[in-house]
Scaffold this motif. Structure first.
Motif, PDB file in Angstrom:
ATOM      1  N   LYS A 477       0.831  -1.195   0.000  1.00 16.74           N
ATOM      2  CA  LYS A 477       0.000   0.000   0.000  1.00 16.74           C
ATOM      3  C   LYS A 477       0.866   1.245   0.000  1.00 16.74           C
ATOM      4  N   TYR A 488      -2.042  -5.022  -0.080  1.00 11.62           N
ATOM      5  CA  TYR A 488      -3.464  -4.992  -0.414  1.00 11.62           C
ATOM      6  C   TYR A 488      -4.098  -6.341  -0.090  1.00 11.62           C
ATOM      7  N   ASP A 492      -9.655  -4.295   0.736  1.00  9.67           N
ATOM      8  CA  ASP A 492      -9.358  -2.988   0.153  1.00  9.67           C
ATOM      9  C   ASP A 492      -9.847  -2.856  -1.286  1.00  9.67           C
ATOM     10  N   VAL A 499      -6.353   1.597  -6.675  1.00  9.21           N
ATOM     11  CA  VAL A 499      -5.253   0.709  -6.289  1.00  9.21           C
ATOM     12  C   VAL A 499      -3.989   1.235  -6.955  1.00  9.21           C
TER      13      VAL A 499
END
Length: 560
Positions: A477, A488, A492, A499
């Motif tokens: 992340k 991730y 999420d 992303v």
């Protein structure tokens, strides 16, 4: 019409035999056969002209005679008994051992205290193979090599090659083996019962005599010229291997780069000596030499007039010491000074506690809390170089933790449970470049190892070559560090979420129906807004009567 081919009592001459006119076959049976091109012999089953074989007739005749024959008693009568099963000796006498107790006398040269020494032994006789072994029991602090004197073997009895048997052993006899006479004194109950069952009466048992040295030790007279408060020899024999063990902290903070170090203080009750050892921790940067003070007697009080003597040059003799340290000077919870060093006693072992409860019941040996060594964040922090982008973060970190890198450990159960389980999403590239507006990607999340791969769908006449955009890897992340990375997870990945994959921003716009099915089965670990976004998106998708793939093999096109 039948003809009798053989008449009993008539000679086998012409005129006395008759021919069977009804017989038409006179050939012999075939005795040679071929199989797969090989000649094989075959035993005939019938004779000439299909007559039965003479051997079979004799065999059948013998069977008939034996079946009809009755046994006649020719000799005197006897009782027929069933034969008993034969049991070999190594099975019947397995683990059956005769045990005798004996002793032998050993001559002692050049000793004013004893001329000979009595050494007890144990003789084992194995009944299964008539072998013997002689073992001398171990005596602590004897200083004599003891144990197995003669290994298991058949012991010679005389020069004619005969060996000792169990019938030759008895109490009160001398067993001479290889020039040494062993006098047998007694045996165990099993040996006595076995010998009596075989008809051998054992002699009366005898006690093992006491040697001159053992007598002198029992009646030990003090040899010192000056009066002594207690017997040093008795202390050595009674307190051997009995040690008081204390756990302490050596306060060395006054010295340059000094600190508080854990040590172990051992007090030997055998001779009232003290030894101090350091407790080394792993990777403390110190040499592995734990001995801080060698074993010695510590002087507690020096006689008047000898205090100014330079003890650093010569050791203090016993004539100059008024009092030595004793067990009553060591108490848990107090600080004591030994050879100019301060030691804080905070605990002791179980044997030491039991000793003080019996010897000094008034002293309390309660352990005290030890202040744990705290490290500042600067001391604990390890300088880790920045991630270079090659391989995974965990794999690159192994080069900093170990001299020889090891592969990161994997969760095997997770690999087996989530094998071939993939969550697929449709994403678009969030870019300022207008040429990237129509590019579509398939983002796949592998549940077995938490890796992400990105595949770009090829679009006709777009000028962009589609295909693999990102190999399978774990994506951290934004803002995560190398020391504590955050990757991730399915929680999420919501519809509309962004992303960031290695400086590329992807916006999730659609998902597979298997994604909703999996997240609903694990709803306790998934945030509510992630589930709501998927239900809202896939609900509109199903209402438009578009196909929903249950197995997750294909990814739906973005909703219009």
């Amino acid at each position: 019409m039948s003809w009798n081919l053989s008449s009993h009592g008539l000679p086998f001459l012409p005129g006395y035999t008759f021919r069977d006119v009804t017989k038409s076959a006179f050939h012999r049976s075939q005795t040679l056969d071929y199989k797969n091109g090989y000649a094989l012999p075959r035993r005939p089953t019938v004779g000439i002209g299909q007559d039965p074989l003479l051997s079979e007739e004799l065999i059948q005749q013998e069977i008939n005679e034996l079946s009809n024959e009755t046994l006649d008693m020719t000799y005197s009568s006897f009782n027929q008994s069933l034969a008993e099963d034969f049991i070999p000796a190594h099975v019947a006498l397995d683990k059956k051992v005769l045990r005798y107790y004996a002793y032998f006398e050993e001559n002692v040269l050049f000793s004013p205290e004893e001329v000979y020494r009595v050494r007890p032994v144990v003789i084992y006789y194995y009944l299964e193979d008539d072998s013997m072994c002689i073992i001398e029991p171990m005596v602590e602090n004897s200083g004599i090599p003891q144990g197995k004197r003669i290994k298991r073997q058949r012991l010679p009895k005389n020069e004619r090659g005969e060996h000792y048997q169990w019938k030759d052993l008895n109490l009160g006899m001398d067993l001479e083996v290889y020039g040494v006479k062993y006098h047998i004194t007694h045996c165990d109950p099993f040996t006595k019962e076995f010998m009596e069952s075989e008809g051998i009466v054992l002699n009366d048992p005898e006690p093992i005599p006491v040697g001159p040295y053992d007598k002198s030790r029992k009646n030990l007279q003090p040899t010192h010229t000056t009066p002594s408060e207690f017997d040093r020899t008795h202390q050595f024999l009674a307190m051997d291997r009995k040690v008081l063990r204390f756990f302490a902290l050596w306060n060395n903070a006054d010295c340059l780069y000094g600190e508080t170090r854990p040590v172990t203080i051992q007090y030997f009750l055998m001779d009232d000596t003290v030894e101090i050892k350091e407790v080394h921790e792993p990777n403390n940067g110190r040499d592995p030499f734990p001995l801080l003070m060698r074993r010695q007697r510590l002087a507690k009080k020096i006689k008047p007039g000898f205090e100014i003597f330079p003890s650093c040059v010569l050791e203090v003799s016993a004539d100059e010491v008024d009092e030595y340290y004793s067990p009553k000077d060591f108490q848990v919870g107090q600080t004591m000074t030994l050879l100019g060093r301060q030691f804080q006693l905070y605990d002791c072992d179980d044997f030491t506690k039991e000793y003080y409860q019996k010897k000094y019941p008034d002293m309390e040996m309660k352990p005290t809390e030890v202040p744990k060594k705290t490290y500042t964040p600067q001391e604990r922090k390890m300088d880790v170089p920045p991630y270079n982008g090659f391989g995974s973060v965990e794999d690159s970190l192994q080069n900093c933790l170990y001299l020889i890198p090891e592969p990161p450990k994997k969760d095997v159960m997770k690999l087996l449970e989530n094998d071939h389980k993939v969550l697929r999403y449709t994403a678009r590239l969030d870019s300022q470049n207008p040429n990237d507006e129509g590019r579509r990607f398939i983002l796949s999340y592998f549940l077995s190892n938490d890796m992400i791969s990105v595949f770009e769908k090829s679009t006709r006449n777009s000028g962009v070559i589609g295909g693999k955009f990102l190999e399978k890897t774990r994506v951290p992340k934004p803002g995560s560090t190398v020391e504590s990375p955050e990757f991730y997870s399915p929680a999420d990945l919501a519809i509309g979420a962004t992303v960031e994959v290695f400086s590329h921003r992807f916006v999730l716009i659609d998902a597979d129906h298997y994604v909703l099915k999996y997240l609903q089965s694990n709803s306790s670990q998934i945030p509510s807004h992630t589930l709501d976004s998927l239900q809202q998106k896939l609900g509109v998708w199903t209402a438009n009567n578009q196909p929903a793939h249950q197995n997750g093999d294909n990814v739906a096109e973005p909703s219009s």
